[in-house]
Design a protein around this motif. Structure first.
Motif, PDB file in Angstrom:
ATOM      1  N   ASP A 112      72.473  31.109  76.853  1.00 39.87           N
ATOM      2  CA  ASP A 112      72.871  30.233  77.953  1.00 39.87           C
ATOM      3  C   ASP A 112      72.254  28.863  77.699  1.00 39.87           C
ATOM      4  O   ASP A 112      71.486  28.678  76.751  1.00 39.87           O
ATOM      5  N   THR A 113      72.595  27.891  78.529  1.00 35.62           N
ATOM      6  CA  THR A 113      72.134  26.535  78.236  1.00 35.62           C
ATOM      7  C   THR A 113      70.665  26.309  78.564  1.00 35.62           C
ATOM      8  O   THR A 113      70.136  25.237  78.294  1.00 35.62           O
ATOM      9  N   ARG A 114      69.996  27.315  79.118  1.00 38.38           N
ATOM     10  CA  ARG A 114      68.534  27.267  79.237  1.00 38.38           C
ATOM     11  C   ARG A 114      67.869  27.915  78.037  1.00 38.38           C
ATOM     12  O   ARG A 114      66.665  28.107  77.994  1.00 38.38           O
ATOM     13  N   LEU A 115      68.721  28.293  77.075  1.00 40.46           N
ATOM     14  CA  LEU A 115      68.306  28.887  75.808  1.00 40.46           C
ATOM     15  C   LEU A 115      67.782  30.308  75.953  1.00 40.46           C
ATOM     16  O   LEU A 115      66.978  30.772  75.142  1.00 40.46           O
ATOM     17  N   ASN A 116      68.275  31.017  76.960  1.00 41.88           N
ATOM     18  CA  ASN A 116      68.012  32.450  77.058  1.00 41.88           C
ATOM     19  C   ASN A 116      69.047  33.188  76.215  1.00 41.88           C
ATOM     20  O   ASN A 116      70.251  32.922  76.317  1.00 41.88           O
TER      21      ASN A 116
ATOM     22  N   SER B  92      67.321  16.712  77.622  1.00 44.12           N
ATOM     23  CA  SER B  92      67.914  16.306  78.889  1.00 44.12           C
ATOM     24  C   SER B  92      68.946  15.211  78.652  1.00 44.12           C
ATOM     25  O   SER B  92      69.105  14.702  77.540  1.00 44.12           O
TER      26      SER B  92
ATOM     27  N   ARG C 128      66.795  21.834  73.167  1.00 42.92           N
ATOM     28  CA  ARG C 128      67.565  21.337  74.313  1.00 42.92           C
ATOM     29  C   ARG C 128      66.933  20.041  74.807  1.00 42.92           C
ATOM     30  O   ARG C 128      65.723  19.985  75.060  1.00 42.92           O
TER      31      ARG C 128
ATOM     32  N   LEU D 186      63.239  19.333  76.183  1.00 42.94           N
ATOM     33  CA  LEU D 186      62.865  20.220  77.278  1.00 42.94           C
ATOM     34  C   LEU D 186      62.400  21.582  76.798  1.00 42.94           C
ATOM     35  O   LEU D 186      61.435  22.137  77.322  1.00 42.94           O
ATOM     36  N   ARG D 187      63.093  22.143  75.815  1.00 44.65           N
ATOM     37  CA  ARG D 187      62.779  23.491  75.393  1.00 44.65           C
ATOM     38  C   ARG D 187      63.347  23.733  74.008  1.00 44.65           C
ATOM     39  O   ARG D 187      64.325  23.101  73.616  1.00 44.65           O
TER      40      ARG D 187
ATOM     41  N   TYR E  83      72.141  19.491  72.715  1.00 52.31           N
ATOM     42  CA  TYR E  83      71.579  20.616  71.980  1.00 52.31           C
ATOM     43  C   TYR E  83      71.657  20.300  70.490  1.00 52.31           C
ATOM     44  O   TYR E  83      72.712  19.883  69.998  1.00 52.31           O
TER      45      TYR E  83
ATOM     46  N   ALA F 194      73.542  17.219  78.945  1.00 52.23           N
ATOM     47  CA  ALA F 194      72.460  17.798  78.151  1.00 52.23           C
ATOM     48  C   ALA F 194      72.876  17.890  76.686  1.00 52.23           C
ATOM     49  O   ALA F 194      74.062  18.085  76.374  1.00 52.23           O
TER      50      ALA F 194
ATOM     51  N   THR G  60      77.308  18.365  81.406  1.00 58.29           N
ATOM     52  CA  THR G  60      76.276  17.809  82.284  1.00 58.29           C
ATOM     53  C   THR G  60      75.522  16.667  81.615  1.00 58.29           C
ATOM     54  O   THR G  60      74.692  16.021  82.245  1.00 58.29           O
TER      55      THR G  60
END
Length: 320
Positions: free
Chosen positions: A130-134, A83, A81, A89-90, A70, A68, A66
């Motif tokens: 996951d890619t939202r860093l969960n 954008s 992470r 972002l996070r 890391y 993004a 996408t």
């Protein structure tokens, strides 16, 4: 010292060497026409405070499908992470052994299902987010029945079959885990003659799942097929301490060399196309100690500068 085949020239901000060598066997088989890079233009530098802390000793970097990005912020034991336009972002992590915490992380990759894998030298494991860093789960590289089976993990990659490939620096081989995260086999182990690795670092995959590994102590790139069978090696005439590598949209293979700080490009057949070596006394955009890199959309590269505590983004200029 670089050993250019024909000629060199000075390019703004970097010392550029153009390399011209005869074709030789490589990851792409016979030599084929590719886009030839002519130079790099510095686009931006990312450094200083990012979210909660200042960037410190960045190591692994990856760009997902996408766009993004890391980054392993090793000095802070966290993952950041960004954008597609490189806005932070996070972040997640912190020093520790509990799930979701990290201890001396090094390399990072993202699979096609957007799962994020992080190598942890200190905890001797792979942390999966996951890619939202969960946080998702752990792949433990400590086997109670065979304590010396695995060593400290370095480079990591995931192929189209869901297999997870982990460079094992201590045992000088690549461990392969199946899509259920169970150990399957080793690549390039001590029993191998051709293709034997010595302290492998970064690894990456070509579109056909061919494995490229930075054979750091042998100063070359090793090439294995999708099954882990040795095919060839390249770069021994130019590399000193390869640490990370990435494949751009044109199929060219970019390699960062830590000593001296340099960036090289090879075509899919393993022929050298281009190299840039940092001027140690150059301006703010000099490379101090590159560790890893990733190809970004739009013919761009992002490099982690371990000693400089920063990220450098370059535009690639190609021959028309």
């Amino acid at each position: 010292m670089w050993r250019p085949c024909r000629y060199c020239r000075v390019f703004p901000a970097l010392f550029i060497l153009f390399l011209s060598c005869g074709p030789k066997p490589g990851p792409g088989g016979e030599s084929r026409p590719v886009a030839t890079p002519l130079g790099l233009v510095l686009e931006t530098i990312i450094e200083g405070p990012i979210l909660s802390r200042s960037l410190s000793q960045p190591k692994g970097v990856w760009c997902d499908n996408t766009g993004a990005v890391y980054v392993v912020d090793a000095g802070n034991n966290r993952i950041i992470r960004f954008s597609r336009d490189l806005q932070a972002l996070r972040d997640v992590g912190g020093f520790g052994v509990a799930e979701g915490l990290l201890k001396w992380p090094t390399y990072i990759t993202v699979d096609k299902n957007l799962n994020l894998y992080v190598s942890e030298e200190g905890n001797q494991r792979i942390s999966v987010f996951d890619t939202r860093l969960n946080f998702g789960y752990l792949i433990d590289l400590v086997d109670p029945e065979e304590p010396l089976k695995y060593g400290r993990p370095a480079g990591i990659a995931v192929n189209d079959y869901g297999e997870i490939l982990v460079a094992d620096r201590d045992n000088s081989r690549i461990a392969v885990f199946n899509s259920f995260s169970n150990f399957d086999r080793f690549i390039g182990g001590i029993e191998s003659s051709a293709g034997r690795l010595l302290k492998p670092a970064g690894i990456c995959l070509l579109p056909d799942n061919t494995v490229l590994a930075c054979d750091q102590s042998n100063a070359r790139i090793e090439v294995f097929d999708a099954f882990g069978i040795y095919e060839s090696s390249f770069g021994s005439d130019y590399l000193n301490e390869p640490s990370g590598l990435a494949v751009d949209d044109h199929g060219n293979i970019w390699v960062v060399d830590r000593n001296p700080a340099a960036l090289l490009c090879f075509d899919p057949a393993g022929n050298a196309l281009y190299a840039a070596e940092s001027g140690r006394d150059a301006a703010f955009d000099r490379l101090e100690e590159p560790f890893d890199l990733a190809a970004l959309p739009g013919s761009r590269l992002i490099l982690t500068d371990l000693a400089g505590d920063r990220l450098l983004v370059y535009n690639i200029l190609y021959q028309d």
